[in-house]
Write a protein that holds these residues in place. Structure first.
Motif, mmCIF file in Angstrom:
data_model
loop_
_atom_site.group_PDB
_atom_site.id
_atom_site.type_symbol
_atom_site.label_atom_id
_atom_site.label_comp_id
_atom_site.label_asym_id
_atom_site.label_seq_id
_atom_site.Cartn_x
_atom_site.Cartn_y
_atom_site.Cartn_z
ATOM 1 N N ARG A 1 1.179 39.768 17.693
ATOM 2 C CA ARG A 1 0.530 39.981 16.401
ATOM 3 C C ARG A 1 -0.706 39.094 16.320
ATOM 4 N N LEU A 2 -1.874 39.698 16.159
ATOM 5 C CA LEU A 2 -3.125 38.954 16.098
ATOM 6 C C LEU A 2 -3.364 38.413 14.688
ATOM 7 N N PRO A 3 -4.235 37.413 14.550
ATOM 8 C CA PRO A 3 -4.490 36.833 13.224
ATOM 9 C C PRO A 3 -5.124 37.856 12.284
ATOM 10 N N ALA A 4 -4.991 37.605 10.999
ATOM 11 C CA ALA A 4 -5.663 38.438 10.006
ATOM 12 C C ALA A 4 -7.174 38.358 10.210
ATOM 13 N N GLU A 5 -7.872 39.429 9.837
ATOM 14 C CA GLU A 5 -9.320 39.488 10.051
ATOM 15 C C GLU A 5 -10.035 38.296 9.419
ATOM 16 N N ARG A 6 -9.692 37.965 8.189
ATOM 17 C CA ARG A 6 -10.380 36.878 7.493
ATOM 18 C C ARG A 6 -10.131 35.532 8.188
ATOM 19 N N GLU A 7 -8.883 35.297 8.623
ATOM 20 C CA GLU A 7 -8.558 34.026 9.270
ATOM 21 C C GLU A 7 -9.316 33.865 10.587
ATOM 22 N N LEU A 8 -9.362 34.943 11.393
ATOM 23 C CA LEU A 8 -10.060 34.842 12.668
ATOM 24 C C LEU A 8 -11.569 34.704 12.459
ATOM 25 N N ALA A 9 -12.104 35.401 11.460
ATOM 26 C CA ALA A 9 -13.536 35.281 11.170
ATOM 27 C C ALA A 9 -13.896 33.841 10.824
ATOM 28 N N LEU A 10 -13.057 33.174 10.028
ATOM 29 C CA LEU A 10 -13.311 31.772 9.679
ATOM 30 C C LEU A 10 -13.211 30.874 10.906
ATOM 31 N N ALA A 11 -12.216 31.113 11.740
ATOM 32 C CA ALA A 11 -12.014 30.265 12.912
ATOM 33 C C ALA A 11 -13.155 30.408 13.915
ATOM 34 N N LEU A 12 -13.737 31.613 13.998
ATOM 35 C CA LEU A 12 -14.804 31.867 14.963
ATOM 36 C C LEU A 12 -16.198 31.734 14.359
ATOM 37 N N THR A 13 -16.256 31.538 13.033
ATOM 38 C CA THR A 13 -17.524 31.507 12.278
ATOM 39 C C THR A 13 -18.355 32.752 12.560
ATOM 40 N N VAL A 14 -17.706 33.902 12.440
ATOM 41 C CA VAL A 14 -18.393 35.188 12.519
ATOM 42 C C VAL A 14 -18.047 35.973 11.265
ATOM 43 N N SER A 15 -18.690 37.106 11.066
ATOM 44 C CA SER A 15 -18.411 37.910 9.874
ATOM 45 C C SER A 15 -17.079 38.637 10.020
ATOM 46 N N ARG A 16 -16.487 38.917 8.884
ATOM 47 C CA ARG A 16 -15.229 39.673 8.901
ATOM 48 C C ARG A 16 -15.460 41.077 9.454
ATOM 49 N N THR A 17 -16.660 41.625 9.221
ATOM 50 C CA THR A 17 -16.990 42.948 9.749
ATOM 51 C C THR A 17 -16.927 42.972 11.266
ATOM 52 N N THR A 18 -17.394 41.881 11.914
ATOM 53 C CA THR A 18 -17.351 41.787 13.373
ATOM 54 C C THR A 18 -15.912 41.827 13.870
ATOM 55 N N VAL A 19 -15.033 41.062 13.214
ATOM 56 C CA VAL A 19 -13.629 41.036 13.630
ATOM 57 C C VAL A 19 -12.981 42.397 13.404
ATOM 58 N N ALA A 20 -13.259 43.014 12.254
ATOM 59 C CA ALA A 20 -12.668 44.322 11.961
ATOM 60 C C ALA A 20 -13.101 45.358 12.997
ATOM 61 N N ALA A 21 -14.380 45.336 13.386
ATOM 62 C CA ALA A 21 -14.869 46.291 14.386
ATOM 63 C C ALA A 21 -14.229 46.036 15.751
ATOM 64 N N ALA A 22 -14.032 44.751 16.104
ATOM 65 C CA ALA A 22 -13.394 44.419 17.376
ATOM 66 C C ALA A 22 -11.951 44.912 17.397
ATOM 67 N N TYR A 23 -11.215 44.682 16.304
ATOM 68 C CA TYR A 23 -9.835 45.147 16.235
ATOM 69 C C TYR A 23 -9.761 46.670 16.339
ATOM 70 N N GLU A 24 -10.686 47.350 15.693
ATOM 71 C CA GLU A 24 -10.681 48.807 15.749
ATOM 72 C C GLU A 24 -10.944 49.292 17.169
ATOM 73 N N ALA A 25 -11.862 48.603 17.880
ATOM 74 C CA ALA A 25 -12.133 48.973 19.269
ATOM 75 C C ALA A 25 -10.897 48.775 20.139
ATOM 76 N N LEU A 26 -10.177 47.676 19.915
ATOM 77 C CA LEU A 26 -8.965 47.419 20.689
ATOM 78 C C LEU A 26 -7.899 48.469 20.407
ATOM 79 N N ARG A 27 -7.762 48.860 19.127
ATOM 80 C CA ARG A 27 -6.778 49.894 18.794
ATOM 81 C C ARG A 27 -7.148 51.215 19.457
ATOM 82 N N ALA A 28 -8.445 51.547 19.454
ATOM 83 C CA ALA A 28 -8.886 52.820 20.017
ATOM 84 C C ALA A 28 -8.674 52.884 21.521
#
Length: 484
Positions: free
Chosen positions: A56-83
């Motif tokens: 189970r990967l971290p929530a989008e908001r938590e990972l975005a904060l940890a990486l100092t990137v936008s939540r949109t970037t994390v959401a797009a990455a997760y969607e790519a992994l699911r696809a």
């Protein structure tokens, strides 16, 4: 009841992603979008086994904060992994042998093992069959090993200057079986185990699965062996229950510890109350001279109260000969034998008889001499090919063992391993041999091929390196080389 699944914290995932250090992009190198780079990074962690499949990967908001990137970037990455179904199918992890049907099209540099030395394997099995009838009239259950083989192994240690009784020997199913038994006897879930950094990947994984807390101790630079001062500090401050070391032609670096290093490490382990497990499975693979090397680690603790020695026929003779052994104090051997009733019960009798035949007839020495010559030639031809095809890669040539530890000129070892799968060469990346994602800039190359095959392997590695340099790894179809 719902099936339990592991979870990866945002901070942990950020740290693992931060260990992926690629070479800075040069002129004309295509940089992927931020979401693509993040998706590729997570996918590589799954392929390397550092993030479990189905974790189970971290929530989008938590990972975005940890990486100092936008939540949109994390959401797009997760969607790519699911696809793309990241981790399914999972390509070979780089250390397991290839299925026989794949050997014609893929060069396997994942497994540091050579073909069987003939005719000694056949002769040993024939000799074992001749000795089998009396044992066939028994129950065939020898938890400590066949008495004849225990005696023979003890005599071999005595001949090396370490007086040993058969009661100090237990025969095991390979070195892995020996170390697994030692870890369960001394380690226990949650216990600290100090390990060289880097160290042998399969042993690290065995210890993780046993619930150990690994404490890495950095090796000295190049082929210098151990940094004993660092070991002394770790043993004193971390107080690990066990320390695992490979003193003879270390896997993966090829380093050889000298007598002074061995003596000082044994003294430090004794002072700390740490059981020092010395893996000497590579000890007979001295390639560059026939002179006597350093004394065995157990020579500095002959009674076996601090040092537990592990040996094996698998590297010096053949990986298919799954016979290993433990040398320790008699009370330790008794405890290991007693615990074995709840593990594998014992080691196959026929294979024990085959190894005993080799030891008692001189066949072992003849076969190992052939093995050394083969490994020496392979090493020299592989070294020449890699230096020609990949002049930016750095390594020191060891005087024995079966492996080169190669710094890959700033390229990611994980990406090289994935690219290698695509171009037909399997190679394990550096992080497989480290703790917590270390050694991203390394790969291990074994001396398992020579001649034209070594040249072709180096050419394919160079092709993989070009793919990585151009950003052509990640995001596409998963490699189709599998291991059951």
């Amino acid at each position: 009841m719902a099936q339990w699944t592991s979870a990866v914290g945002a901070g942990q995932l950020a740290r693992l992603l931060g260990s992926q250090q690629d070479r800075p992009a040069g002129p004309g190198t295509r940089r992927p979008p931020a979401y693509r780079a993040l998706a590729d990074g997570i996918r590589l962690l799954v392929l390397e086994g550092r993030v479990p499949v189905a974790a189970r990967l971290p929530a989008e908001r938590e990972l975005a904060l940890a990486l100092t990137v936008s939540r949109t970037t994390v959401a797009a990455a997760y969607e790519a992994l699911r696809a793309e179904g990241a981790g399914t199918p999972l390509p070979a992890r780089g250390l397991e042998p290839l299925p026989p049907e794949a050997l014609g099209s893929v060069i396997d540099l994942g497994c540091a093992a050579l073909p069987a030395p003939e005719p000694w394997l056949t002769r040993a099995v024939q000799g074992a069959l001749e000795e089998l009838p009396p044992y066939a009239h028994t129950h065939g259950d020898y938890p400590a090993g066949l008495p004849a083989l225990r005696t023979m192994i003890a005599e071999r240690y005595t001949a090396r200057g370490i007086p040993t009784m058969p009661e100090q020997i237990m025969v095991t199913t390979g070195a892995m079986g020996a170390i697994d038994a030692i870890c369960h006897l001394f380690g226990g879930r949650g216990e600290r185990i100090a390990v060289e950094s880097p160290s042998y990947a399969n042993i690290l994984q065995l210890m993780r699965e046993a619930g150990a807390r690994l404490v890495p101790v950095a090796m000295a630079e190049g082929l210098a062996g151990w940094d004993v001062d660092r070991w002394r500090q770790v043993l004193r401050e971390a107080a690990p229950r066990i320390a695992y070391v490979v003193a003879d032609f270390h896997n993966p670096t090829g380093a050889l510890a000298d007598d002074d290093q061995r003596r000082r490490l044994v003294d430090a382990a004794r002072a700390a109350g740490t059981v020092l497990v010395a893996d000497e499975t590579m000890s007979e693979l001295r390639l560059d001279d026939d002179a006597e090397g350093p004394r065995p680690v157990c020579a500095f603790d002959p009674a076996g109260s601090t040092v537990v020695t592990v040996g094996s026929a698998s590297k010096a003779f053949w990986a298919g000969m799954r016979i290993g052994w433990v040398r320790a104090a008699p009370d330790v051997v008794r405890s290991l034998v007693a615990a074995r009733a709840y593990a594998d019960m014992g080691t196959p009798v026929l294979e024990q008889l085959a190894v005993n035949w080799l030891f008692s007839t001189g066949g072992w020495e003849q076969a190992v001499a052939v093995r050394r010559a083969q490994a020496r030639q392979n090493r020299d031809e592989l070294v020449a090919a890699v230096r020609r095809e990949l002049p930016d890669w750095e390594f020191e040539v060891p005087s024995g063992g079966l492996t080169l530890w190669v710094r890959t000129g700033g390229l990611s070892g994980s990406r090289l391993a994935e690219a290698g799968e695509r171009v037909g060469v399997r190679v394990p990346s550096g992080p497989r041999f480290g703790v917590d994602g270390a050694f991203e800039g390394y790969v291990r190359l074994p001396f398992t091929v020579g001649g034209a095959v070594a040249e072709e392997a180096a050419a394919r590695l160079a092709a993989a390196a070009r793919l990585v340099e151009k950003g052509g790894v990640g995001g596409g179809e998963a490699p189709r080389t599998f291991v059951a």
